[in-house]
Design an enzyme around this catalytic site. Structure first.
Site, short mmCIF file in Angstrom:
data_model
loop_
_atom_site.label_atom_id
_atom_site.label_comp_id
_atom_site.label_asym_id
_atom_site.label_seq_id
_atom_site.Cartn_x
_atom_site.Cartn_y
_atom_site.Cartn_z
N ASN A 93 0.93 -1.23 0.01
CA ASN A 93 -0.06 0.03 -0.08
C ASN A 93 0.89 1.23 -0.03
O ASN A 93 1.56 1.60 1.08
CB ASN A 93 -0.79 0.06 1.29
CG ASN A 93 -1.78 1.08 1.54
OD1 ASN A 93 -1.81 2.18 0.77
ND2 ASN A 93 -2.78 0.73 2.38
N ARG B 234 -2.72 -2.01 -3.41
CA ARG B 234 -3.64 -0.67 -3.60
C ARG B 234 -3.21 0.10 -4.80
O ARG B 234 -2.19 0.76 -4.67
CB ARG B 234 -3.71 0.08 -2.34
CG ARG B 234 -4.54 1.34 -2.18
CD ARG B 234 -4.56 1.94 -1.06
NE ARG B 234 -5.15 3.09 -1.12
CZ ARG B 234 -4.48 4.52 -0.88
NH1 ARG B 234 -3.12 4.40 -0.75
NH2 ARG B 234 -5.01 5.50 -1.15
N HIS C 28 -10.42 6.76 -1.22
CA HIS C 28 -10.64 6.11 -0.17
C HIS C 28 -11.88 5.01 -0.06
O HIS C 28 -12.53 4.49 0.96
CB HIS C 28 -11.26 6.78 1.03
CG HIS C 28 -10.13 8.17 1.43
ND1 HIS C 28 -10.48 9.10 1.70
CD2 HIS C 28 -8.83 8.02 1.51
CE1 HIS C 28 -9.39 10.13 2.16
NE2 HIS C 28 -8.40 9.09 1.90
N ARG D 42 -4.13 19.50 2.74
CA ARG D 42 -4.94 19.74 1.31
C ARG D 42 -6.21 20.69 1.82
O ARG D 42 -6.72 20.74 2.63
CB ARG D 42 -5.50 18.58 0.79
CG ARG D 42 -4.47 17.65 0.05
CD ARG D 42 -5.01 16.50 -0.54
NE ARG D 42 -4.48 15.27 0.18
CZ ARG D 42 -4.64 14.14 0.04
NH1 ARG D 42 -5.79 13.78 -0.67
NH2 ARG D 42 -4.13 13.35 0.89
N GLU E 299 -7.65 -0.95 5.75
CA GLU E 299 -7.48 -0.81 4.20
C GLU E 299 -6.83 -2.35 3.76
O GLU E 299 -7.17 -2.72 2.83
CB GLU E 299 -6.82 0.20 3.85
CG GLU E 299 -7.23 0.93 2.75
CD GLU E 299 -6.55 2.34 2.65
OE1 GLU E 299 -5.47 2.62 2.93
OE2 GLU E 299 -7.19 3.28 2.05
#
Ligand code: ADP
Length: 410
Positions: free
Chosen positions: A7, A96, A184, A245, A388
């Site tokens: 990932n 991922r 996500h 961000r 995840e």
């Protein structure tokens, strides 16, 4: 079956090795081995841990990312924290992949054709895709015959209604692939499945609003296990205020700054991705823990950053509840979502008109995957640990099982 998950994020590379038997467990099992690289310019901090709890930490000089990742993977088979005898003990590797573009929805086995299709998506997320392709190459060099699977972070949102997916610019944008993709997705989908397990008694399709609040932040509206809207868009810059961000800003600001000659497109990219959000407003940090500490010390801009963060989160949750026409449960997940009672309390305080009541004691110290609403709350509030890597491993297991006839599995 041993499944290695890779990932790669913008500032770190995570890896996890799972062992899964003939049935897929309902809850994430402990990893046989897990490792992490934090990229820091010319050096990288590598930390690995195996099931016995043996931890190995190293600071290595980085000639290339590839070299550091190969070094990380070598600790699987050698050193104190090793977990397996050789690379041939790994059956599947799951990656991922941050952007599936318009083509990829479901997890796929990586073939040369799939790899070149992923490569063609580089323009959507250049840094991420490059790192992910690099990971696939490293695994191929480890053992060419290893089954590799790509799981897309955009996949879960692919079936959003077009009214949510299409930006109201000229229709040609949409024809050219400019649309809301959402991100996500692996974790939003996992949280929806876990929430359904936790809330088992519901007869009708659940209406869920899931808040993934990590360094990157997004909210999704999920109805009957399908994403129907989400705040991130064509890129992971859209929507909520995040660590560094900005989230959504009036695009007119950008054309204004360009016209004034203050910023070119590269600089705009840098400002919006790296110098905005909690960091940009507070001047303190992108880390919510530092913001909360700053507020305690009376730092005004830290407080302002927190207030903007919560304001936008509330607006997004309310918007998603309106899209769904109601909300059975609100889910908080990822670093901030799991660990900040302050953010959860502030976000929920404006939702009492929906009959949502937070149990303040449970909110202060939730055990993970717990309902933190009061017994009489009309909306359940759940804290769910982001898993995840486990979600990727589970997808790999399903694909590998579908591909391997019973009786030939080891
Ligand atoms: P990523 O998006 O990189 O996977 P994480 O989900 O690990 O990020 O979330 C990282 C963020 O979680 C940190 O930047 C920090 O702001 C936040 N965080 C972690 N622990 C806490 C805490 N105890 N209180 C508030 N925020 C926290």
């Amino acid at each position: 079956m041993r499944i290695l998950v890779l990932n790669s994020g913008s500032s770190s590379q995570k890896a996890c090795l799972y062992e899964i038997g003939e049935t897929l467990p309902k809850h994430p099992p402990a990893c046989l081995w897990e490792g992490r690289i934090e990229w820091g310019g010319e050096t990288a901090a590598i930390a690995v841990k195996n099931l016995k709890g043996i931890v190995q930490k190293e600071q290595v000089a980085v000639a290339s990312r590839e070299q550091a990742i190969r070094h990380l993977l070598s600790t699987l088979v050698s050193g104190e924290a090793r977990a397996i005898a050789s690379a041939s003990d790994i059956d599947v590797v799951g990656h991922r992949v941050v952007h599936g573009g318009p083509h990829f929805e479901d997890p796929v086995v990586i073939t040369p054709e799939v790899r070149s299709a992923i490569d063609s998506m580089s323009e959507f997320a250049p840094l991420h895709i490059r790192a992910e392709l690099e990971g696939m190459k490293i695994v191929e060099n480890l053992r060419a015959a290893l089954l590799q699977v790509a799981v897309f972070d955009t996949g879960f949102h692919c079936q959003m209604p077009l009214s949510a997916a299409i930006y109201p610019g000229p229709y040609e944008w949409f024809e050219g692939g400019i649309r809301r993709y959402g991100f996500h997705g692996i974790n939003h989908q996992y949280c929806a499945q876990r929430a359904t397990q936790l809330l088992g008694k519901y007869q009708k399709p659940l209406k869920l609003v899931t808040c993934h609040l990590g360094n990157g932040c997004s909210v999704a509206a999920i109805q009957g296990s399908r994403s129907v809207d989400t705040t991130m868009g064509f890129t992971p810059l859209d929507g909520l205020m995040m660590g560094t961000r900005s989230g959504s800003v009036d695009p007119g600001i950008l054309t204004f700054l360009m016209r004034q000659g203050q910023l070119n497109s590269q600089e705009i990219d840098k400002v919006l991705n790296e110098k905005s959000g909690l960091l940009g407003i507070s001047g303190v940090s992108s880390d919510m823990r530092q913001i909360l500490a700053g507020i305690k010390q009376g730092h005004k801009r830290a407080k302002l950053a927190f207030d903007i963060y919560v304001h936008r989160l509330r607006a997004a949750i309310g918007g998603m509840a309106a899209v769904l026409g109601g909300m059975d449960a609100l889910v908080f997940t990822a670093g901030v979502g799991e660990n900040s009672p302050e953010v959860r309390a502030e976000a929920c305080s404006s939702l009492e008109f929906l009959g949502l009541r937070l149990d303040s004691e449970m909110n202060a110290r939730p055990s993970l995957d717990q309902d933190i609403s009061t017994a009489d709350s009309r909306v359940r509030v759940l804290v769910i640990r982001a898993e995840e890597d486990w979600a990727i491993a589970a997808e790999c297991w399903k694909l590998a099982h579908a591909a391997t006839p019973v009786g030939t599995r080891n």
